[in-house]
Design an enzyme around this catalytic site. Structure first.
Site, short mmCIF file in Angstrom:
data_model
loop_
_atom_site.label_atom_id
_atom_site.label_comp_id
_atom_site.label_asym_id
_atom_site.label_seq_id
_atom_site.Cartn_x
_atom_site.Cartn_y
_atom_site.Cartn_z
N ALA A 285 -8.46 -9.51 4.76
CA ALA A 285 -7.89 -8.25 4.67
C ALA A 285 -6.35 -8.24 5.73
O ALA A 285 -6.46 -8.35 6.66
CB ALA A 285 -8.44 -7.05 5.10
N ASP A 287 -4.29 -5.93 6.49
CA ASP A 287 -4.28 -4.54 6.36
C ASP A 287 -2.64 -3.72 6.47
O ASP A 287 -2.59 -2.56 5.92
CB ASP A 287 -5.10 -3.93 7.53
N GLY A 292 -0.99 -1.06 4.10
CA GLY A 292 -0.09 -0.21 4.98
C GLY A 292 -0.99 0.66 6.06
O GLY A 292 -1.46 1.54 5.60
N GLY A 294 0.50 2.66 8.26
CA GLY A 294 1.09 3.84 8.62
C GLY A 294 0.50 4.91 7.60
O GLY A 294 0.38 6.08 7.75
N ASN A 370 -13.88 0.70 5.86
CA ASN A 370 -14.92 0.82 6.64
C ASN A 370 -14.41 1.03 8.33
O ASN A 370 -15.18 1.09 9.12
CB ASN A 370 -15.94 -0.22 6.43
N TYR A 371 -13.22 0.33 8.62
CA TYR A 371 -12.65 0.16 9.79
C TYR A 371 -11.69 1.12 10.35
O TYR A 371 -11.07 1.81 9.57
CB TYR A 371 -12.13 -1.12 10.14
N ASP A 430 11.06 -6.79 19.68
CA ASP A 430 12.58 -7.04 19.67
C ASP A 430 13.27 -6.91 21.15
O ASP A 430 13.39 -5.71 21.34
CB ASP A 430 13.23 -6.18 18.45
CO CO Z 1 -14.80 -6.69 13.58
#
Ligand code: CO
Length: 620
Positions: A285, A287, A292, A294, A370-371, A430
């Site tokens: 993943a 993510d 996304g 956000g 799930n996370y 940056d």
């Molecule tokens: Co983990």
């Protein structure tokens, strides 16, 4: 009120940008909005004080399987650089994710596959459309693809991941919204229902109230998204892809704000899972770039997600029709007592001083399947910046037959296996240490050779090396040399004649296990170095490239740095890879207590002395 040039887009601005694309973008009715987010003005524009508000927009048109991007000038709705981007796939947005779950569950072929496993409660099945990656399968290149994983929820209805339907993977054409095929690697018995997640019985009764009060209010001042706290100046921002972004981080010293970073964010992540069997090799993943973060930002609750005197920042995200969506309390800011800051006592004189540490916490939480990932920035009174990831939620559960064992995972519950994986985060900074033009140094420590001066081997020498260009500035941690990196301002000196600097002080970390020339290794090439530095380029924002979804690994840090641009007295961007290696434990199930991974930026000769000598002592 006119927004600050770095403020997130307002509701009106999102609406205006969407209207401009709908009327001038040349897309048909099937098109939807992947991203409408602030196109940030350049440092030069910001310095000139004449900035235009612009929206970056990305759309996907299913009828033609094409992705478009460009910007909208918000003052007059003019489109700038709006075009089809060949050979890329937009992110899988939350609405698309939900749509797949709906239509796959209604598909007779899928229903039959469930019935073959004895599952008839289709409404309680969850089908998650994961990014399919790029595995060199020719027929996949021209299709907008998702590789799905499936679960049966619990009876209580509060845990959709309760009973994994292992080895069943609908492969979906997202543009046509149809199943291409179902990969079925053989049924594994469904684990028993683990019961409710939100337990009401047997809760501890000995947790007494803990109240945090600030009777005179917080020590920070907030003006819109601009924050001042204990000499710190920070502009809080938000991006639809990265979630929390901090801008213009500086520390006020002798009446002047000294810049440290122009922009800080978690720019990409990947979670490679270590089970190669069945369809599980597909689980990698990205993510940020595939989904996304956000767009997955949580609305936080006082007393639960955050404790104390909280200032919340609201942001606007949007759905795939382009309709703005208010996320109340998306970013949390508060102060925390952090133990002691410094202490000294002199027994003979009978004097002592203990100064307590206060830190400012700015954070957001993102729920992605799930996370749940939390991104936390800590500002300390001594000029230190802490960066921390918190991970919680359910470690990806798969089913395993009773009595079976696995070399790739651990048994975390009855009939539940969870596989080895790594959460690899790429933070982008940056830098602007005392100004835009910076340079990169690596510091190593080595035993001094035996000599007349060093007869007992006590000598430890400091080796400072200039990393003068991008190929040289691709580095890994070295515990044996206590390695770290410094960003210096080659023009500015402290009282001792050294260049003013901030150092990146690493914490626990790990390295990827998968080979660099594997499909996921190529896409996540940023994983193979803990430290990268690049010369700033406006279009180099995400270390796995602008469109990692289904990409073969054609864009990103490894590609850009082939140019080997100079880093000496240039606008330097630092990319730090934080790899949290994770084999879930039974104690991480059914839900994982928060795990932490962090690192720090510390002033290193930026000041001439401890800048927190003026913090008043604690009141005993
Ligand atoms: Co983990």
């Amino acid at each position: 009120m006119t927004p600050h040039p770095l403020d997130p887009l307002t509701q009106e601005e999102i609406t205006a940008a969407v209207l401009a694309i709908k009327s001038q973008g040349g897309l048909d009715e099937s098109a939807w909005f992947e991203t409408v987010s602030l196109e940030e003005p350049s440092k030069q524009e910001l310095a000139s004080g004449t900035t235009e508000r612009r929206a970056y927009v990305c759309c996907y048109e299913p009828s033609s399987n094409r992705t478009f991007n460009g910007t909208v000038r918000l003052s007059d709705g003019a489109l700038e650089g709006w075009s089809h981007v060949p050979g890329v796939q937009a992110r899988i947005v939350p609405d698309e994710f939900a749509a797949v779950d709906e239509f796959v569950r209604r598909d007779p072929q899928f229903v039959a596959a469930l019935e073959a496993r004895g599952i008839t409660d289709v409404d309680n099945v969850l089908v998650e459309s994961w990014g399919a990656g790029h595995f060199g399968v020719a027929e996949e290149d021209s299709v907008r693809l998702a590789y799905c994983h499936c679960w049966l929820g619990n009876e209580a209805g509060d845990n959709p991941y309760a009973r994994p339907i292992a080895n069943l993977h609908p492969v979906v054409d997202l543009a046509k919204r149809e199943i291409i095929r179902i990969d079925d690697f053989g049924a594994v018995p469904l684990p028993p229902d683990p019961g409710p997640m939100n337990r009401t019985e047997g809760l501890r009764e000995d947790v007494k109230p803990l109240e945090i009060t600030q009777p005179e209010g917080p020590s920070f001042e907030v003006d819109g998204y601009q924050v001042r706290w204990q000499n710190w100046h920070i502009h809080v921002g938000y991006d639809l892809r990265e979630s929390l972004v901090l801008h213009q981080i500086g520390y006020e010293h002798d009446g002047k704000v000294r810049p440290i970073m122009h922009r800080a964010s978690m720019a990409e992540m990947v979670v490679p899972y270590g089970d190669p069997r069945g369809g599980n090799y597909r689980r990698n993943a990205f993510d940020t770039g595939e989904y996304g973060l956000g767009q997955a930002v949580d609305s936080l609750a006082l007393g639960c997600d955050c404790l104390g005197h909280i200032h919340y920042f609201d942001v606007f995200t949007h759905d795939w029709t382009g309709t703005p969506k208010l996320i109340k309390n998306a970013v949390c800011m508060h102060e925390e007592d952090y133990g002691i800051l410094w202490k000294f006592q002199y027994a003979r004189a009978g004097t002592s001083r203990v100064v307590r540490s206060r830190r400012l916490v700015i954070s957001s939480l993102c729920t992605i399947g799930n996370y749940i990932y939390g991104f936390y920035y800590y500002f300390y009174q001594d000029g230190t910046i802490g960066v921390e990831v918190k991970a919680t939620g359910i470690p990806f559960p798969s089913a395993i037959a009773p009595g079976d064992t696995s070399p790739y995972g651990s048994i975390v519950g009855e009939g539940i296996e969870s596989h080895v994986h790594q959460h690899v985060f790429s933070f982008r900074f940056d830098m602007a240490v005392d100004g835009v033009k910076n340079a990169v140094r690596e510091v190593n420590f080595e035993a001094a050779p035996a000599s007349d001066e060093n007869p007992y081997g006590a000598g430890i020498t400091i080796k400072e090396t200039a990393l003068k260009n991008e190929q040289a500035a691709q580095r890994c941690l070295d515990m044996g040399r206590a390695r770290y990196w410094k960003i210096i301002n080659p023009q500015m000196h402290n009282a001792y004649g050294k260049n003013t600097a901030y150092k990146l002080s690493p914490g626990a970390n790990s390295l990827p296990m998968l080979p660099p020339d594997s499909p996921t290794g190529r896409r996540g090439a940023f994983m193979y170095r803990h430290f990268w530095a690049t010369q700033y380029a406006a279009d180099e924002k995400y270390p796995a490239g602008m469109y990692p979804n289904q990409d073969a690994g054609t864009d990103g840090l490894a590609e850009w740095t082939k140019a080997d641009r100079s880093l000496e007295g240039e606008d330097v961007v630092v990319w730090y890879t934080l790899n949290f290696h994770h084999l879930p434990r039974p104690e991480d199930y059914p839900v994982q207590p928060v795990v932490y991974a962090d690192f720090h930026w510390m002033p290193d000769g930026f000041f001439d002395e401890n800048p927190a000598m003026d913090v008043p002592p604690g009141k005993g």
